[in-house]
Design an enzyme around this catalytic site. Structure first.
Site, PDB file in Angstrom:
ATOM      1  N   GLY A  56      35.760 134.833  49.490  1.00  0.00           N
ATOM      2  CA  GLY A  56      37.083 134.484  49.997  1.00  0.00           C
ATOM      3  C   GLY A  56      36.954 133.328  50.971  1.00  0.00           C
ATOM      4  O   GLY A  56      36.463 133.502  52.089  1.00  0.00           O
ATOM      5  N   VAL A  57      37.340 132.137  50.514  1.00  0.00           N
ATOM      6  CA  VAL A  57      37.264 130.975  51.411  1.00  0.00           C
ATOM      7  C   VAL A  57      38.673 130.433  51.684  1.00  0.00           C
ATOM      8  O   VAL A  57      38.987 129.289  51.409  1.00  0.00           O
ATOM      9  CB  VAL A  57      36.303 129.874  50.886  1.00  0.00           C
ATOM     10  CG1 VAL A  57      34.873 130.229  51.222  1.00  0.00           C
ATOM     11  CG2 VAL A  57      36.467 129.646  49.386  1.00  0.00           C
ATOM     12  N   GLY A  58      39.497 131.342  52.198  1.00  0.00           N
ATOM     13  CA  GLY A  58      40.824 130.937  52.678  1.00  0.00           C
ATOM     14  C   GLY A  58      40.660 130.413  54.096  1.00  0.00           C
ATOM     15  O   GLY A  58      39.689 129.740  54.415  1.00  0.00           O
ATOM     16  N   LYS A  59      41.606 130.766  54.956  1.00  0.00           N
ATOM     17  CA  LYS A  59      41.593 130.220  56.311  1.00  0.00           C
ATOM     18  C   LYS A  59      40.337 130.663  57.087  1.00  0.00           C
ATOM     19  O   LYS A  59      39.637 129.846  57.663  1.00  0.00           O
ATOM     20  CB  LYS A  59      42.854 130.655  57.052  1.00  0.00           C
ATOM     21  CG  LYS A  59      44.139 130.091  56.431  1.00  0.00           C
ATOM     22  CD  LYS A  59      45.368 130.397  57.262  1.00  0.00           C
ATOM     23  CE  LYS A  59      45.765 131.857  57.270  1.00  0.00           C
ATOM     24  NZ  LYS A  59      46.215 132.391  55.979  1.00  0.00           N
ATOM     25  N   VAL A  60      40.054 131.964  57.069  1.00  0.00           N
ATOM     26  CA  VAL A  60      38.915 132.463  57.843  1.00  0.00           C
ATOM     27  C   VAL A  60      37.592 132.075  57.161  1.00  0.00           C
ATOM     28  O   VAL A  60      36.674 131.551  57.801  1.00  0.00           O
ATOM     29  CB  VAL A  60      38.990 134.002  58.014  1.00  0.00           C
ATOM     30  CG1 VAL A  60      37.734 134.530  58.692  1.00  0.00           C
ATOM     31  CG2 VAL A  60      40.230 134.391  58.812  1.00  0.00           C
ATOM     32  N   GLY A  61      37.497 132.338  55.860  1.00  0.00           N
ATOM     33  CA  GLY A  61      36.243 132.079  55.139  1.00  0.00           C
ATOM     34  C   GLY A  61      35.833 130.618  55.207  1.00  0.00           C
ATOM     35  O   GLY A  61      34.652 130.303  55.425  1.00  0.00           O
ATOM     36  N   LYS A  73      51.504 147.546  65.150  1.00  0.00           N
ATOM     37  CA  LYS A  73      51.627 146.674  63.980  1.00  0.00           C
ATOM     38  C   LYS A  73      53.026 146.894  63.417  1.00  0.00           C
ATOM     39  O   LYS A  73      53.646 147.932  63.668  1.00  0.00           O
ATOM     40  CB  LYS A  73      50.581 147.071  62.930  1.00  0.00           C
ATOM     41  CG  LYS A  73      50.279 146.018  61.895  1.00  0.00           C
ATOM     42  CD  LYS A  73      49.118 145.131  62.300  1.00  0.00           C
ATOM     43  CE  LYS A  73      48.811 144.102  61.233  1.00  0.00           C
ATOM     44  NZ  LYS A  73      47.616 143.324  61.547  1.00  0.00           N
TER      45      LYS A  73
HETATM   46  N1  LIG Z   1      43.649 134.975  59.822  1.00  0.00           N
HETATM   47  C1  LIG Z   1      43.198 135.704  60.831  1.00  0.00           C
HETATM   48  O1  LIG Z   1      43.260 135.308  62.001  1.00  0.00           O
HETATM   49  C2  LIG Z   1      42.556 137.038  60.567  1.00  0.00           C
HETATM   50  C3  LIG Z   1      42.222 137.835  61.669  1.00  0.00           C
HETATM   51  C4  LIG Z   1      41.563 139.053  61.447  1.00  0.00           C
HETATM   52  C5  LIG Z   1      41.307 139.452  60.147  1.00  0.00           C
HETATM   53  N2  LIG Z   1      41.692 138.660  59.090  1.00  0.00           N
HETATM   54  C6  LIG Z   1      41.393 139.136  57.739  1.00  0.00           C
HETATM   55  O2  LIG Z   1      40.522 138.189  57.107  1.00  0.00           O
HETATM   56  C7  LIG Z   1      40.786 138.178  55.704  1.00  0.00           C
HETATM   57  C8  LIG Z   1      41.095 136.746  55.259  1.00  0.00           C
HETATM   58  O3  LIG Z   1      42.208 136.274  55.989  1.00  0.00           O
HETATM   59  P1  LIG Z   1      42.717 134.757  55.849  1.00  0.00           P
HETATM   60  O4  LIG Z   1      43.629 134.532  56.982  1.00  0.00           O
HETATM   61  O5  LIG Z   1      41.551 133.863  55.623  1.00  0.00           O
HETATM   62  O6  LIG Z   1      43.559 134.881  54.508  1.00  0.00           O
HETATM   63  P2  LIG Z   1      43.754 133.765  53.368  1.00  0.00           P
HETATM   64  O7  LIG Z   1      44.860 134.266  52.527  1.00  0.00           O
HETATM   65  O8  LIG Z   1      43.846 132.400  53.977  1.00  0.00           O
HETATM   66  O9  LIG Z   1      42.372 133.793  52.561  1.00  0.00           O
HETATM   67  C9  LIG Z   1      41.985 134.822  51.723  1.00  0.00           C
HETATM   68  C10 LIG Z   1      41.232 134.194  50.560  1.00  0.00           C
HETATM   69  O10 LIG Z   1      40.676 135.238  49.770  1.00  0.00           O
HETATM   70  C11 LIG Z   1      40.841 134.879  48.413  1.00  0.00           C
HETATM   71  N3  LIG Z   1      40.765 136.086  47.592  1.00  0.00           N
HETATM   72  C12 LIG Z   1      41.711 137.034  47.363  1.00  0.00           C
HETATM   73  N4  LIG Z   1      41.234 137.985  46.538  1.00  0.00           N
HETATM   74  C13 LIG Z   1      39.952 137.670  46.271  1.00  0.00           C
HETATM   75  C14 LIG Z   1      38.925 138.277  45.501  1.00  0.00           C
HETATM   76  N5  LIG Z   1      39.139 139.411  44.844  1.00  0.00           N
HETATM   77  N6  LIG Z   1      37.730 137.655  45.445  1.00  0.00           N
HETATM   78  C15 LIG Z   1      37.497 136.490  46.105  1.00  0.00           C
HETATM   79  N7  LIG Z   1      38.433 135.885  46.846  1.00  0.00           N
HETATM   80  C16 LIG Z   1      39.639 136.460  46.944  1.00  0.00           C
HETATM   81  C17 LIG Z   1      42.171 134.164  48.360  1.00  0.00           C
HETATM   82  O11 LIG Z   1      42.296 133.369  47.198  1.00  0.00           O
HETATM   83  C18 LIG Z   1      42.118 133.352  49.637  1.00  0.00           C
HETATM   84  O12 LIG Z   1      41.539 132.065  49.423  1.00  0.00           O
HETATM   85  C19 LIG Z   1      41.926 139.178  55.474  1.00  0.00           C
HETATM   86  O13 LIG Z   1      41.358 140.432  55.172  1.00  0.00           O
HETATM   87  C20 LIG Z   1      42.604 139.253  56.836  1.00  0.00           C
HETATM   88  O14 LIG Z   1      43.270 140.488  57.029  1.00  0.00           O
HETATM   89  C21 LIG Z   1      42.290 137.462  59.270  1.00  0.00           C
END
Ligand SMILES: NC(=O)c1ccc[n+]([C@@H]2O[C@H](COP(=O)([O-])OP(=O)(O)OC[C@H]3O[C@@H](n4cnc5c(N)ncnc54)[C@H](O)[C@@H]3O)[C@@H](O)[C@H]2O)c1
Length: 356
Positions: free
Chosen positions: A178-183, A78
């Protein structure tokens, strides 16, 4: 922070500086036993150099376990860039970083992480061959959250089968924090499977966007409200440390499976989960879809091949949960054991000398 301690078995840690562009980066290679180390680049305004180092050591170790468990011929590494991506990111800085990655001669492949995106990897790639997570236009895997979400869904199905006898979330109430990209991607799969979904996010826009697509999705104010509500499954998809001394004692779900990295806040939490009868599908087992997606780029990206591999997270999760039950250990311990075994057994093969 001392580096040469029994806890830190990293092969190599490289500090990189280019004052003219403002680059301050640390690349940590935990293990190359299974192949070149693969892991993303986190661009973050750490409070101190010690914080940056601690993060990269922790994250690179986790990548080694994740890549081993995903069956990849890749080790774990990393990188962190210490700075504010909104202010400090520039072509010169990213290209300087690319030259340092190139200088490692393929011992480390980089990718996106928090604060870096496929377009950034395209810039890094102008100086460096060992880059994944590039944009689709440039032959890359693009946004890795697509298969991360799919993998989490598959892991959750395996946990549902282990707990309730059926590999389906139909009729179950799933809480997604958390409903960002993954959620949000996970919500798509859950709705298609017939689950009831309740979400929370600190970003009202993120929640609005999910509910615009799926009007049946419920919303609660925050994660505290989510975990004490009547849910069957809890999916942490925001930040690390979701499972801790405050949350686990009040969690009402019978299953935890989510995309966030580093969900267990500290050693011991995995035992509290077992004591409370909560089945935890280990984070790095179920969220490996993203690294599977970008790893595929090394051979020339095929979404079909990567998707097929991410689907197998179902079987991997099922095996871990079965082993945990058989060995009477928490699932995270069973996962660590299996990852360590693969690193040691398959990693050893490189000692068999080849001709030529
Ligand atoms: N993107 C990937 O391919 C990937 C791969 C493996 C692991 N992850 C992990 O998955 C998680 C989410 O990643 P992502 O890419 O969706 O990120 P993202 O930034 O798109 O989404 C994260 C979401 O969480 C929300 N958030 C932050 N703090 C919060 C809280 N206290 N309560 C509720 N919601 C909250 C944010 O507003 C955002 O909408 C991270 O921990 C990341 O390390 C992501």
């Amino acid at each position: 922070m001392t580096f040469f301690t029994p806890d830190h078995r990293h092969e190599q840690v490289v500090f990189c500086a280019d004052p003219a562009s403002g680059l301050r980066a640390i690349i940590a290679i935990y293990s190359t036993a299974l192949g070149p180390a693969l892991g993303g680049t986190r661009f973050h305004p750490y409070a101190s150099e010690e914080d940056a180092l601690a993060d990269v050591l922790h994250l690179s170790r986790a990548m080694a376990y994740k890549n081993a468990m995903a069956g990849l011929d890749l080790g774990g590494g990393k990188a962190v860039i210490w700075g504010d991506p909104a202010q400090d990111k520039s072509e010169a800085l990213l290209r300087a970083y690319g030259r340092f990655v190139e200088s490692l001669g393929g011992r480390y492949y980089t990718a996106c992480d928090v604060g870096t995106y496929p377009v950034d990897m395209d810039v890094v790639a102008r100086e460096c061959r060992f880059v994944t997570g590039r944009s689709r236009e440039n032959g890359g895997a693009g946004d890795s959250s697509v298969l991360t979400a799919l993998g989490v869904f598959q892991g959750m199905r395996a946990a549902a089968e282990h707990r309730w006898g059926t590999p389906s979330l139909a009729g179950k109430r799933v809480g997604v924090a958390g409903v960002g990209k993954v959620g949000s991607g996970l919500v798509d799969h859950l709705i298609a499977d017939g689950a009831e979904v309740v979400v929370t996010d600190v970003s009202p826009e993120a929640v609005r966007s999910v509910r615009a697509k799926h009007p049946a999705v419920d919303e609660v104010a925050d994660t505290a409200a989510l975990i004490t509500s009547d849910i069957d499954v809890y999916a942490p998809c925001a930040l690390g440390g979701a499972l801790n001394d405050e949350t686990v004692p009040v969690l009402r779900a019978a299953v935890v499976a989510g995309g966030a990295n580093n969900q267990l806040a500290h050693p011991g939490v995995e035992k509290t989960l077992v004591d409370r009868g909560i089945l935890y599908a280990p984070d790095y087992v179920v969220n490996a879809g993203g690294v599977i997606q970008v790893a595929d780029e090394i051979r020339g990206f095929s979404m079909e091949r990567a998707r097929a591999r991410a689907e197998k997270i179902f079987q991997t999760t099922a095996e871990i949960l079965r082993r945990a039950a058989d060995e009477d250990v928490p699932p995270s311990v069973a996962a660590d054991r299996l990852a360590e075994r693969r690193m040691s057994e398959v990693g050893r093969l490189a000692t068999i000398r080849l001709g030529g």
